[in-house]
Design an enzyme around this catalytic site. Structure first.
Site, PDB file in Angstrom:
ATOM      1  CG  ASP A  99      -2.016   0.619   1.203  1.00 11.09           C
ATOM      2  OD1 ASP A  99      -2.146   1.808   0.456  1.00 11.09           O
ATOM      3  OD2 ASP A  99      -3.245   0.184   1.532  1.00 11.09           O
ATOM      4  CG  ASP A 201      -4.392   5.977   0.765  1.00 10.65           C
ATOM      5  OD1 ASP A 201      -5.430   5.247   0.898  1.00 10.65           O
ATOM      6  OD2 ASP A 201      -4.555   6.942   1.344  1.00 10.65           O
ATOM      7  CD  GLU A 264      -8.876   4.577  -1.502  1.00  9.23           C
ATOM      8  OE1 GLU A 264      -9.658   4.292  -0.579  1.00  9.23           O
ATOM      9  OE2 GLU A 264      -8.099   5.439  -1.076  1.00  9.23           O
ATOM     10  CG  HIS A 325      -9.067  -0.781   4.646  1.00  8.82           C
ATOM     11  ND1 HIS A 325      -8.998  -0.979   3.235  1.00  8.82           N
ATOM     12  CD2 HIS A 325      -8.587   0.597   4.864  1.00  8.82           C
ATOM     13  CE1 HIS A 325      -8.269   0.385   2.833  1.00  8.82           C
ATOM     14  NE2 HIS A 325      -8.209   1.015   3.833  1.00  8.82           N
ATOM     15  CG  ASP A 326     -11.477   2.706   3.768  1.00 11.59           C
ATOM     16  OD1 ASP A 326     -11.038   2.646   5.051  1.00 11.59           O
ATOM     17  OD2 ASP A 326     -10.910   3.177   2.809  1.00 11.59           O
TER      18      ASP A 326
END
Ligand code: TEU
Length: 534
Positions: A99, A201, A264, A325-326
């Site tokens: 990431d 990200d 993302e 994870h969000d």
């Protein structure tokens, strides 16, 4: 024909490292823990792991606030653990995607400390500093996704710095050449150490308007929506200059063979296409989040698939995501039985699937008691919390679900004694075994891996489509509702046999003339040549 790259033919598995496996009894997951569980990941049949940030961080946003891009945070282990992790993953035939968080650093990153130290600092321009607006106060109306103004005041210099997320996450200035080069060197550093690529990200945030114009109000803001949704992020995200930056990043990744660049991006599908780059020189996989929040309705989903397929640039490879994870867990969003339909969709649509850890056993969103809340977003905007989808992996029915020997950092789901990996591995009809079968089937069938997508029907609760390559044809039939569905082909020519059924009790059954689905049931059918598709 050249064989397809791994990031097209395989499945990606997302690991939230704090919650996968604790290897040292601290209550927080770590690299050693992940190494222990690699055989599990390999057996699931996936090809790659994407692991959320493991770099040195004060953990204000659990690793998305980085203080040293090239050091492993002690919570997760050290450089030697990382090397072992990479070697072990590769030994299992698993690629590792790291990431990369280039939009912002921690406010304790030495770059920011230096930038903040003086207006004359050599690194002042590495971040986004502005004088107060006319009449004092923030320079403009830009808002943080984590609440309030996106500008934090620095009393020492009487200037503001910009932060799209927490004030502890100052945004880097991507118009600055030195910033770019510094991050590119970070990318090279990890690729030299064996990383197979990056998930970038908030990549659509990297460049902001150079004139710092106010964002316009959002005419469609929902009542009660969080503050930042009342403005359209016109000047803070998705700026045209961004694509040149992404092309540069792609150039860096291409210095190494067989690497992947994932991004993302929360944007409507018609904006996603640009992220593949003008000549496919951008991201390999701009994450497609359209299924993350779509209503659970056959017609809506069919339309969304069509729209996505039609917006893809020529040669652009699709991808699908049902959880991360969000966002709230899929098994809670659509219910446990329909989560099986989601699995079938994810693994039979055209494009690379990404599975969020725990979804393969149907883990649910976990209610978090107020004293256990950890997510800074929940602390700032109540109700948006992400802790509930980040709880420890449920391995077995022993204390702490086999995740740790001490109290975990987030509570274990109350259902862990009946919902865990160990149980599901021994139960042929479990969600886990459904995932395994689907993944294996996808690997074995060229039609699923590389075939075309052909929409057939979306009426009532029935979603029907085919995947085809040369003479290999596969039919997917999903019942998204609580009543049985029966459907006969207009041509009356339908014949094949079931490859995978969602309840695991009809595999190999012949299919003739009609498709009969029980309530909440889905089947994947291998078609015989006699079949005439509608
Ligand atoms: O998330 C970006 C993002 O869009 C989030 O603001 C999302 O909308 C929010 O989590 C509500 O669901 C990325 C990371 O995935 C997230 O974990 C980080 O907190 C954020 O960036 C800042 O780095």
């Amino acid at each position: 024909m050249k064989s397809a790259p791994w990031w097209q033919s395989g499945v990606i598995y997302q690991i939230y490292p704090r919650s996968f496996q604790d290897g040292r009894g601290t209550g927080v997951g770590d690299l050693r823990g992940i190494i222990q569980r690699l055989p599990y990941v390999a057996e699931l049949g996936v090809s790659a792991i994407w692991i959320n940030p493991i770099f040195k961080s004060p953990m204000a946003d659990f690793g998305y606030d980085i203080a040293d891009y090239t050091a492993i945070d002690p919570v997760f282990g050290d450089a030697a653990d990382f090397d072992q992790f990479i070697a072990a993953a590769h030994g299992h035939g698993l690629k590792v995607v790291l990431d990369l968080v280039p939009n912002h650093t921690s406010d304790r990153h030495p770059w920011f400390l230096e930038s903040r130290s003086s207006e004359k600092s050599r690194k002042r321009d590495w971040y986004i500093w502005r004088n107060p607006g006319n009449g004092g106060g923030p320079p403009n109306n830009w808002l943080s996704e984590f609440g309030g103004s996106a500008w934090a005041y620095d009393a020492d210099s009487s200037q503001y710095y910009y932060h799209a997320f927490l004030a502890a996450q100052p945004d880097l200035n991507w118009r600055n050449r030195e910033v770019r080069n510094a991050v590119y060197d970070v990318m090279r550093f990890w690729m030299q150490r064996g990383a197979d690529g990056f998930r970038i990200d908030v990549v659509w945030h990297l460049i902001k308007d150079d004139q710092f114009r106010d964002n316009p109000t959002n005419p469609d803001a929902r009542a009660g929506a969080p503050l930042h949704e009342r403005l359209l992020p016109l000047y803070t995200t998705d700026r045209p200059e961004l694509h040149q930056v992404i092309a540069e990043m792609r150039g860096v990744v291409d210095e190494f063979p067989d690497r992947v660049l994932i991004g993302e991006i929360y944007l409507p599908v018609e904006r996603l296409a640009a992220y593949y780059g003008q000549n496919l020189d951008g991201l390999h996989l701009p994450f497609n989040f359209s299924l993350l929040s779509s209503p659970w309705d056959a017609r809506v989903i069919a339309k969304l698939i069509d729209e996505y397929e039609s917006h893809l640039p020529r040669g652009g490879w699709p991808n699908w995501v049902f959880g991360n994870h969000d966002r709230p867990r899929i098994a809670t969003r659509v219910g446990a039985t329909q989560a099986r339909m989601a699995a079938m969709l994810l693994l039979t649509l055209r494009g690379t699937p990404t599975i969020y850890y725990g979804d393969e056993i149907g883990m649910k969103q976990v209610p978090i008691p107020p004293d256990r809340i950890r997510d800074p977003l929940e602390k700032s905007i109540s109700g948006l919390g992400r802790d509930g989808c980040r709880t420890p992996m449920q391995w077995d029915d022993t204390q702490h679900a086999g995740f740790s020997t001490s109290e975990p950092w987030l509570p274990i789901s109350a259902d862990f004694r009946t919902l865990n990996v160990a149980l599901q591995q021994n139960e042929s009809t479990s969600v886990y075994n459904l995932y395994r079968r689907l993944i294996r089937m996808r690997r074995e069938r060229r039609a699923l891996m590389h075939g075309t997508y052909r929409p057939l029907m979306a009426t009532g609760n029935l979603l029907l489509f085919a995947r085809e390559i040369k003479t290999e044809r596969i039919l997917v039939a999903l019942n998204l509702g609580n009543d049985p569905v029966s459907m006969s082909f207009p041509s009356k020519m339908l014949s094949g046999h079931i490859l995978v059924s969602s309840f695991g009790d009809r595999d190999r059954e012949p299919v003739k003339k009609t498709i009969d689905l029980r309530d909440n049931e889905g089947i994947v059918v291998g078609l015989d040549s006699a079949t005439v598709l509608p």
